[in-house]
Design a protein around this motif. Structure first.
Motif, PDB file in Angstrom:
ATOM      1  N   ALA A   1      53.220  67.084  16.662  1.00  0.00           N
ATOM      2  CA  ALA A   1      53.429  66.872  18.093  1.00  0.00           C
ATOM      3  C   ALA A   1      52.360  65.932  18.654  1.00  0.00           C
ATOM      4  CB  ALA A   1      53.386  68.200  18.825  1.00  0.00           C
ATOM      5  N   PRO A   2      52.738  64.984  19.500  1.00  0.00           N
ATOM      6  CA  PRO A   2      51.747  64.064  20.085  1.00  0.00           C
ATOM      7  C   PRO A   2      50.780  64.808  20.996  1.00  0.00           C
ATOM      8  CG  PRO A   2      53.879  63.800  21.160  1.00  0.00           C
ATOM      9  CD  PRO A   2      54.099  64.716  19.998  1.00  0.00           C
ATOM     10  N   LYS A   3      49.500  64.445  20.916  1.00  0.00           N
ATOM     11  CA  LYS A   3      48.487  65.094  21.738  1.00  0.00           C
ATOM     12  C   LYS A   3      48.393  64.407  23.105  1.00  0.00           C
ATOM     13  CE  LYS A   3      45.582  66.732  17.923  1.00  0.00           C
ATOM     14  NZ  LYS A   3      44.227  66.731  17.336  1.00  0.00           N
ATOM     15  N   ILE A   4      48.051  65.227  24.105  1.00  0.00           N
ATOM     16  CA  ILE A   4      47.850  64.687  25.442  1.00  0.00           C
ATOM     17  C   ILE A   4      46.552  63.879  25.464  1.00  0.00           C
ATOM     18  CG2 ILE A   4      47.637  65.248  27.885  1.00  0.00           C
ATOM     19  CD1 ILE A   4      50.332  65.944  26.629  1.00  0.00           C
ATOM     20  N   SER A   5      46.645  62.628  25.923  1.00  0.00           N
ATOM     21  CA  SER A   5      45.476  61.751  25.952  1.00  0.00           C
ATOM     22  C   SER A   5      45.680  60.705  27.040  1.00  0.00           C
ATOM     23  CB  SER A   5      45.287  61.067  24.591  1.00  0.00           C
ATOM     24  OG  SER A   5      46.387  60.211  24.320  1.00  0.00           O
ATOM     25  N   SER A   6      44.718  59.797  27.143  1.00  0.00           N
ATOM     26  CA  SER A   6      44.842  58.733  28.140  1.00  0.00           C
ATOM     27  C   SER A   6      46.002  57.799  27.825  1.00  0.00           C
ATOM     28  CB  SER A   6      43.540  57.931  28.230  1.00  0.00           C
ATOM     29  OG  SER A   6      43.199  57.404  26.958  1.00  0.00           O
ATOM     30  N   GLU A   7      46.394  57.705  26.530  1.00  0.00           N
ATOM     31  CA  GLU A   7      47.538  56.891  26.144  1.00  0.00           C
ATOM     32  C   GLU A   7      48.845  57.676  26.249  1.00  0.00           C
ATOM     33  OE1 GLU A   7      44.778  57.109  24.172  1.00  0.00           O
ATOM     34  OE2 GLU A   7      43.943  55.193  24.864  1.00  0.00           O
ATOM     35  N   ASN A   8      48.761  59.005  26.212  1.00  0.00           N
ATOM     36  CA  ASN A   8      49.960  59.849  26.283  1.00  0.00           C
ATOM     37  C   ASN A   8      49.732  60.906  27.364  1.00  0.00           C
ATOM     38  OD1 ASN A   8      52.514  60.961  25.479  1.00  0.00           O
ATOM     39  ND2 ASN A   8      51.403  62.540  24.333  1.00  0.00           N
ATOM     40  N   ARG A   9      49.831  60.459  28.601  1.00  0.00           N
ATOM     41  CA  ARG A   9      49.511  61.336  29.725  1.00  0.00           C
ATOM     42  C   ARG A   9      50.641  62.331  29.988  1.00  0.00           C
ATOM     43  NH1 ARG A   9      48.203  57.601  34.670  1.00  0.00           N
ATOM     44  NH2 ARG A   9      50.284  56.846  34.093  1.00  0.00           N
ATOM     45  N   LEU A  10      50.255  63.492  30.506  1.00  0.00           N
ATOM     46  CA  LEU A  10      51.223  64.513  30.896  1.00  0.00           C
ATOM     47  C   LEU A  10      51.539  64.354  32.382  1.00  0.00           C
ATOM     48  CD1 LEU A  10      52.873  67.093  30.322  1.00  0.00           C
ATOM     49  CD2 LEU A  10      50.817  68.418  30.863  1.00  0.00           C
ATOM     50  N   ASN A  11      52.795  64.094  32.681  1.00  0.00           N
ATOM     51  CA  ASN A  11      53.218  63.893  34.063  1.00  0.00           C
ATOM     52  C   ASN A  11      53.374  65.252  34.740  1.00  0.00           C
ATOM     53  OD1 ASN A  11      54.337  63.149  36.486  1.00  0.00           O
ATOM     54  ND2 ASN A  11      55.949  61.877  35.610  1.00  0.00           N
ATOM     55  N   ALA A  12      52.562  65.510  35.749  1.00  0.00           N
ATOM     56  CA  ALA A  12      52.628  66.773  36.490  1.00  0.00           C
ATOM     57  C   ALA A  12      53.100  66.544  37.925  1.00  0.00           C
ATOM     58  CB  ALA A  12      51.264  67.454  36.489  1.00  0.00           C
ATOM     59  N   SER A  13      53.883  65.494  38.138  1.00  0.00           N
ATOM     60  CA  SER A  13      54.377  65.152  39.483  1.00  0.00           C
ATOM     61  C   SER A  13      55.654  65.929  39.782  1.00  0.00           C
ATOM     62  CB  SER A  13      54.642  63.649  39.580  1.00  0.00           C
ATOM     63  OG  SER A  13      53.492  62.902  39.222  1.00  0.00           O
ATOM     64  N   ARG A  14      55.916  66.087  41.067  1.00  0.00           N
ATOM     65  CA  ARG A  14      57.139  66.789  41.468  1.00  0.00           C
ATOM     66  C   ARG A  14      57.558  66.367  42.871  1.00  0.00           C
ATOM     67  NH1 ARG A  14      55.302  71.744  44.462  1.00  0.00           N
ATOM     68  NH2 ARG A  14      53.071  71.996  44.051  1.00  0.00           N
ATOM     69  N   MET A  15      58.860  66.554  43.131  1.00  0.00           N
ATOM     70  CA  MET A  15      59.442  66.364  44.452  1.00  0.00           C
ATOM     71  C   MET A  15      59.804  67.725  45.023  1.00  0.00           C
ATOM     72  SD  MET A  15      59.567  63.121  45.287  1.00  0.00           S
ATOM     73  CE  MET A  15      60.779  63.187  46.609  1.00  0.00           C
ATOM     74  N   ASN A  16      59.632  67.881  46.331  1.00  0.00           N
ATOM     75  CA  ASN A  16      59.911  69.154  46.991  1.00  0.00           C
ATOM     76  C   ASN A  16      60.789  68.940  48.220  1.00  0.00           C
ATOM     77  OD1 ASN A  16      57.851  70.533  45.285  1.00  0.00           O
ATOM     78  ND2 ASN A  16      56.446  69.312  46.521  1.00  0.00           N
ATOM     79  N   ALA A  17      61.793  69.768  48.365  1.00  0.00           N
ATOM     80  CA  ALA A  17      62.606  69.807  49.582  1.00  0.00           C
ATOM     81  C   ALA A  17      62.505  71.220  50.129  1.00  0.00           C
ATOM     82  CB  ALA A  17      64.054  69.441  49.284  1.00  0.00           C
ATOM     83  N   THR A  18      61.878  71.386  51.280  1.00  0.00           N
ATOM     84  CA  THR A  18      61.552  72.718  51.776  1.00  0.00           C
ATOM     85  C   THR A  18      61.941  72.889  53.239  1.00  0.00           C
ATOM     86  OG1 THR A  18      59.306  72.012  52.373  1.00  0.00           O
ATOM     87  CG2 THR A  18      59.598  72.974  50.183  1.00  0.00           C
ATOM     88  N   ALA A  19      61.999  74.135  53.650  1.00  0.00           N
ATOM     89  CA  ALA A  19      62.234  74.492  55.051  1.00  0.00           C
ATOM     90  C   ALA A  19      61.379  75.708  55.358  1.00  0.00           C
ATOM     91  CB  ALA A  19      63.710  74.798  55.292  1.00  0.00           C
TER      92      ALA A  19
END
Length: 345
Positions: free
Chosen positions: A320-338
């Protein structure tokens, strides 16, 4: 040839003089014949609370402002321009209600606004200019709908992670897609000094992947939780006494925890954790039900990438590829809330 050159020079000079002169803007409410150029125009200044004849009639509004390239705009000069325009409209009195002085960040000339008056010079009954007439700044303040100074917001809704799943297939892709969908909640507080549009505050938000569904792949149950806490700048504008629109953005702490549990023994589990600096950006609308309570909707994005993570009680796949500066883990998200809004003041 000399006459032509002289004409060109005079035309250029007159154009420069005109373009550099302050701009005079009027709004005539009642027309009177123009007065002679030698007719005196009495100047009243509201900031000095100069008394104005009680019978004074307002014939229009006037302003002398910077045209973008004005020079030579001393206070006496702009007063003379305003007085001359007042005479042309049949007025013999000029009340200065607003005076904007030159500043490093603003205009290099004096700028004024006020009222063109027609006064009876024999009138012995006077009124206070400060108490009788309203300045443009005060009129704008009266018309402006103030934002609540303190606002607490609590929201919940749908969240979606931004990670790419195109390299997955079959049951693994189905599970990963579900892992990227979930519920989110946030709590926000904003402070707007004296109800001004620009303010600041704090944001706390969490995301949970499909909490009401078993996400099992290869006999391993998966759960993802994302945490965010940051400081925020906001711009809020009241479209009416009931409706408020908001824009907000900021930076803060972004953390992730993915839990891997044995589907047959949930007490046997391991975790992947990590944290980074994230950012948030959002837009929202809210409706004030009362002076204290409101409801609202928001669309927001929380962004961040991790270049390293920690593994606890996990056996990693060597391929499995390791998390690094070349293989970053995307932790972004979109939210629709009320949610609800509570106005503390």
């Amino acid at each position: 040839m000399k006459n032509l050159l002289r004409l060109l020079v005079l035309t250029l000079l007159s154009g420069l003089m005109f373009s550099c002169a302050p701009k005079v803007i009027t709004n005539v409410l009642k027309s009177y014949p123009a007065l002679p150029d030698n007719e005196e125009v009495t100047i009243y200044e509201r900031e000095n609370d100069d008394p104005v004849p009680a019978s004074a009639e307002t014939i229009g509004n006037i302003a002398v402002v910077d045209n973008g390239a004005s020079v030579g705009g001393s206070y006496e000069k702009v007063i003379d321009l305003a007085a001359a325009e007042t005479r042309r409209n049949g007025g013999n009195g000029l009340l200065i209600t607003d005076h904007l002085r030159p500043s490093f960040w603003g205009s290099s000339i004096h700028q004024i606004a006020g009222l063109m008056l027609r006064v009876d010079t024999t009138d012995t009954d006077f009124v206070s200019s400060r108490e009788t007439y309203v300045s443009i700044r005060e009129e704008n303040e009266r018309k402006r709908i103030n934002i609540p100074a303190h606002t607490l917001m609590i929201n919940t809704g749908y969240g979606n992670l931004s990670g790419d799943t195109k390299n997955f297939s079959g049951a693994e892709k189905v599970m990963t897609d579900k892992l990227h969908r979930g519920i989110t909640w946030d709590a926000r507080y904003y402070y707007h000094h004296k109800g001004l549009p620009y303010g600041f505050g704090v944001v706390v938000s969490q995301f949970y992947s499909s909490p009401f569904e078993e996400l099992v792949y290869n006999n391993v149950k998966n759960n993802v939780r994302l945490d965010y806490a940051g400081v925020s700048l906001s711009w809020r504008s009241a479209f009416s006494p009931k409706w408020i629109g908001s824009l907000y953005f900021g930076i803060g702490y972004l953390g992730i925890m993915q839990k891997y549990s044995d589907a047959g023994n949930l007490s046997n589990y391991g975790t992947m954790t990590g944290s980074t600096v994230g950012s948030h950006l959002g837009v929202g609308f809210e409706y004030r039900i009362s002076g204290r309570i409101g409801i609202g909707v928001d669309l927001s994005a929380i962004s961040g990438y991790l270049t390293s993570v920690n593994y606890n009680n996990l056996t990693l796949d060597p391929s499995a590829p390791k998390i690094s500066s070349e293989n970053r883990l995307n932790a972004s998200r979109m939210n629709a809330t009320a949610g609800v809004r509570y106005y503390l003041k």
